[in-house]
Design an enzyme around this catalytic site. Structure first.
Site, mmCIF file in Angstrom:
data_model
loop_
_atom_site.group_PDB
_atom_site.id
_atom_site.type_symbol
_atom_site.label_atom_id
_atom_site.label_comp_id
_atom_site.label_asym_id
_atom_site.label_seq_id
_atom_site.Cartn_x
_atom_site.Cartn_y
_atom_site.Cartn_z
ATOM 1 N NE ARG A 110 -3.149 0.572 -0.693
ATOM 2 C CZ ARG A 110 -3.486 0.661 -1.971
ATOM 3 N NH1 ARG A 110 -3.209 1.766 -2.660
ATOM 4 N NH2 ARG A 110 -4.075 -0.331 -2.588
ATOM 5 C CE LYS A 145 -3.014 28.689 -3.761
ATOM 6 N NZ LYS A 145 -4.130 29.197 -4.591
ATOM 7 C CE LYS A 177 1.156 35.614 -3.331
ATOM 8 N NZ LYS A 177 0.586 34.245 -3.255
ATOM 9 C CD GLU A 224 -0.500 38.678 -5.453
ATOM 10 O OE1 GLU A 224 -0.411 37.439 -5.436
ATOM 11 O OE2 GLU A 224 -1.088 39.334 -4.571
ATOM 12 C CG ASP A 245 -3.719 37.707 -7.791
ATOM 13 O OD1 ASP A 245 -3.745 36.496 -8.070
ATOM 14 O OD2 ASP A 245 -4.322 38.203 -6.824
#
Length: 310
Positions: A110, A145, A177, A224, A245
């Site tokens: 597994r 992410k 950002k 950004e 963005d």
């Protein structure tokens, strides 16, 4: 291609991350005990072999990880690879063969299949994005992410599917950002002025660091922006990359034209609202990069199983 983020290879760091994941997976399955079902039903001397088979078409990723699983678990097994990471495969393709102690094979089954299926799912989805933008100048990138603990393996799988790695972590490059800009803004200062000043300060900060804290990506600076006004303000500061963005296609085309006239050496990255249906249109606006969080966070594992030899 201009300067870029480091691209993940199957190297010592990736292997070590793989070993850490295998150790956690072993603890999840065995909790420092034993596979009682196998011990109760399979004789210790029994030997056998099983083929690892992909039931679905896609891209191979995790072949080298399988060898790490076998080695890390210390089983009396040998692994023979029949495919290589990055290979395009059809359904019912045999990826490799495990042979040796049936007890050990059942115990690691597994873990092997989970890692292979996950990595192949990421690689296959990455390849679908790459295929959608074929013929344009846009390159597909992943994001941060990723599944906690899986970042190097998932980003390696992205490379197996033909896409590129964005920064590996916060230590890898400077990416300014909107939340950074909100904390950096001076009282009464406009958003465009704040963005431009942030790029200048970041460059000065890196210059003062010198070689004391070398960044893996060589001091690459990305910022950004969410408006054409911000873009016009930061382009004269010559960041390496500007991330556009959540802009619509019209704004992206206008941003490309603005970049071409003010700072053609700066690369533009599109992000937000990217999926397999929208990515082609985004690529055709002329942006250089498209970052897609879904490559990792929305990928479905491929169906991989064991076919036992009689």
């Amino acid at each position: 291609m201009k300067r870029d983020f480091q691209q993940i290879e199957w190297d010592a760091a990736t292997i070590e991350d793989c070993r850490q994941l295998v150790r956690l997976a072993v603890r999840e399955d065995l909790e420092r005990q034993q596979d009682w079902t196998t011990l109760a039903t399979v004789a210790p001397e029994r030997r056998g072999a099983a083929d690892i088979v992909s039931r679905q078409a896609g891209y191979a990723a995790g072949i080298q990880a399988t060898a790490v699983v076998v080695d890390e678990m210390g089983g009396r097994l040998t692994f023979e690879a029949f495919a290589a990471d990055g290979d395009r495969i059809e359904g019912r393709t045999t990826l490799g063969r495990l042979s040796g102690s049936v007890r050990d094979l059942l115990t690691c089954e597994r873990i092997v299949l989970n890692i292979l299926g996950r990595m192949m799912g990421v690689a296959t989805l990455a390849s679908q994005y790459v295929e959608r933008v074929a013929g344009t100048n846009a390159r597909i990138y992943d994001t941060r992410k990723t599944t906690p603990g899986w970042r190097r393996l998932e980003k390696f799988a992205v490379r197996c599917g033909g896409a590129y790695n964005h920064r590996l972590g916060l230590y890898d490059a400077v990416l300014i950002k909107d939340n950074h800009l909100a904390q950096f803004a001076a009282a009464g200062e406009s958003q465009p002025a704040t963005a431009a000043r942030a790029v200048r300060q970041a460059r000065q900060f890196l210059a003062e660091l010198g070689d004391i804290e070398p960044l893996p990506s060589g001091g690459l600076i990305e910022i950004e922006v969410d408006s054409l006004e911000q873009l016009a303000a930061v382009l004269p500061e010559h960041p390496d990359i500007v991330l556009l963005d959540n802009m619509n296609l019209e704004q992206l085309r206008a941003g490309v034209a603005l970049r071409n006239s003010l700072a053609p050496e700066v690369e533009l990255e599109a992000s937000g609202g990217v999926n397999l249906e929208t990515v082609r249109g985004i690529a055709e606006t002329g942006v250089d990069r498209i970052s897609v969080g879904g490559i990792t966070h929305a990928a479905k594992s491929l169906d991989v199983g064991l076919d036992w030899h009689a």
